[in-house]
Design a protein around this motif. Structure first.
Motif, PDB file in Angstrom:
ATOM      1  N   HIS A  80       0.833  -1.214   0.000  1.00 47.56           N
ATOM      2  CA  HIS A  80       0.000   0.000   0.000  1.00 47.56           C
ATOM      3  C   HIS A  80       0.862   1.256   0.000  1.00 47.56           C
ATOM      4  O   HIS A  80       0.568   2.222  -0.712  1.00 47.56           O
ATOM      5  CB  HIS A  80      -0.934   0.014   1.208  1.00 47.56           C
ATOM      6  N   LEU A  81       1.916   1.244   0.798  1.00 47.49           N
ATOM      7  CA  LEU A  81       2.815   2.405   0.846  1.00 47.49           C
ATOM      8  C   LEU A  81       3.503   2.626  -0.497  1.00 47.49           C
ATOM      9  O   LEU A  81       3.583   3.760  -0.978  1.00 47.49           O
ATOM     10  CB  LEU A  81       3.875   2.219   1.932  1.00 47.49           C
ATOM     11  N   VAL A  82       4.008   1.562  -1.092  1.00 46.21           N
ATOM     12  CA  VAL A  82       4.688   1.678  -2.384  1.00 46.21           C
ATOM     13  C   VAL A  82       3.730   2.273  -3.410  1.00 46.21           C
ATOM     14  O   VAL A  82       4.084   3.216  -4.128  1.00 46.21           O
ATOM     15  CB  VAL A  82       5.233   0.315  -2.860  1.00 46.21           C
ATOM     16  N   GLN A  83       2.504   1.749  -3.473  1.00 43.50           N
ATOM     17  CA  GLN A  83       1.541   2.277  -4.444  1.00 43.50           C
ATOM     18  C   GLN A  83       1.244   3.751  -4.183  1.00 43.50           C
ATOM     19  O   GLN A  83       1.137   4.551  -5.114  1.00 43.50           O
ATOM     20  CB  GLN A  83       0.242   1.464  -4.422  1.00 43.50           C
ATOM     21  N   HIS A  84       1.143   4.121  -2.927  1.00 40.30           N
ATOM     22  CA  HIS A  84       0.898   5.517  -2.561  1.00 40.30           C
ATOM     23  C   HIS A  84       2.003   6.423  -3.108  1.00 40.30           C
ATOM     24  O   HIS A  84       1.739   7.472  -3.710  1.00 40.30           O
ATOM     25  CB  HIS A  84       0.803   5.641  -1.035  1.00 40.30           C
ATOM     26  N   PHE A  85       3.257   6.018  -2.923  1.00 42.35           N
ATOM     27  CA  PHE A  85       4.372   6.860  -3.361  1.00 42.35           C
ATOM     28  C   PHE A  85       4.584   6.808  -4.869  1.00 42.35           C
ATOM     29  O   PHE A  85       5.029   7.794  -5.462  1.00 42.35           O
ATOM     30  CB  PHE A  85       5.642   6.536  -2.579  1.00 42.35           C
ATOM     31  N   VAL A  86       4.259   5.700  -5.506  1.00 44.30           N
ATOM     32  CA  VAL A  86       4.289   5.643  -6.980  1.00 44.30           C
ATOM     33  C   VAL A  86       3.281   6.645  -7.534  1.00 44.30           C
ATOM     34  O   VAL A  86       3.580   7.417  -8.453  1.00 44.30           O
ATOM     35  CB  VAL A  86       3.993   4.211  -7.489  1.00 44.30           C
ATOM     36  N   ASP A  87       2.076   6.650  -6.958  1.00 48.73           N
ATOM     37  CA  ASP A  87       1.032   7.588  -7.393  1.00 48.73           C
ATOM     38  C   ASP A  87       1.445   9.038  -7.126  1.00 48.73           C
ATOM     39  O   ASP A  87       1.225   9.921  -7.954  1.00 48.73           O
ATOM     40  CB  ASP A  87      -0.297   7.291  -6.688  1.00 48.73           C
ATOM     41  N   GLU A  93      -4.705   5.487   7.478  1.00 46.71           N
ATOM     42  CA  GLU A  93      -5.760   5.728   6.492  1.00 46.71           C
ATOM     43  C   GLU A  93      -5.543   4.861   5.242  1.00 46.71           C
ATOM     44  O   GLU A  93      -6.483   4.256   4.726  1.00 46.71           O
ATOM     45  CB  GLU A  93      -5.740   7.210   6.119  1.00 46.71           C
ATOM     46  N   LEU A  94      -4.305   4.806   4.752  1.00 44.23           N
ATOM     47  CA  LEU A  94      -3.984   4.001   3.570  1.00 44.23           C
ATOM     48  C   LEU A  94      -4.244   2.512   3.800  1.00 44.23           C
ATOM     49  O   LEU A  94      -4.565   1.783   2.869  1.00 44.23           O
ATOM     50  CB  LEU A  94      -2.511   4.174   3.175  1.00 44.23           C
ATOM     51  N   SER A 112       7.221  12.750   2.827  1.00 48.68           N
ATOM     52  CA  SER A 112       7.037  12.196   4.165  1.00 48.68           C
ATOM     53  C   SER A 112       5.628  11.630   4.276  1.00 48.68           C
ATOM     54  O   SER A 112       4.770  11.886   3.428  1.00 48.68           O
ATOM     55  CB  SER A 112       7.277  13.267   5.229  1.00 48.68           C
ATOM     56  N   ILE A 113       5.439  10.860   5.331  1.00 46.34           N
ATOM     57  CA  ILE A 113       4.123  10.300   5.607  1.00 46.34           C
ATOM     58  C   ILE A 113       3.915  10.319   7.113  1.00 46.34           C
ATOM     59  O   ILE A 113       4.859  10.079   7.881  1.00 46.34           O
ATOM     60  CB  ILE A 113       3.980   8.874   5.028  1.00 46.34           C
TER      61      ILE A 113
END
Length: 105
Positions: free
Chosen positions: A19-26, A88-89, A80-81
């Motif tokens: 989920h984190l990887v997809q968030h940062f790719v987006d 939430e993600l 950053s996150i």
């Protein structure tokens, strides 16, 4: 039988990482006008490593930074996150594990 159901919903750290990887790719694509790192194995590996580190940081801190120089086509990723955004993600993952636990209890 209920224990088997509970074990079938095993949730691992890799699920959160994905989920984190997809968030940062987006985020990278959004900030860099369509630059898509999802097909670049080296860039994805760097993001995944940074996400694993950020996840560990968020277990003890409210915020984690990700800094990757020259991630893709000479573009850096500095972001950053927060722990709240991480939660939430991953809310769907947290919810999916609660139902079986509640059934057993």
């Amino acid at each position: 039988l209920k224990l088997k159901q509970l074990l079938a919903t095993h949730l691992g750290g890799e699920d959160f990482d994905n989920h984190l990887v997809q968030h940062f790719v987006d985020e990278f694509k959004r900030k860099n006008t369509g630059k898509d790192i999802s097909t670049n194995a080296r860039a994805l590996r760097q993001v995944r490593t940074a996400c694993e580190r950020a996840k560990r940081t968020l277990s003890a801190a409210a915020q984690a930074s990700i800094e990757i120089d020259l991630l893709f086509e000479g573009i850096d990723l500095y972001t950053s996150i927060t722990r709240a955004r991480f939660e939430e993600l991953n809310a769907d993952l947290f919810r999916s594990t609660m139902a079986p636990v509640e059934q057993v209890c």
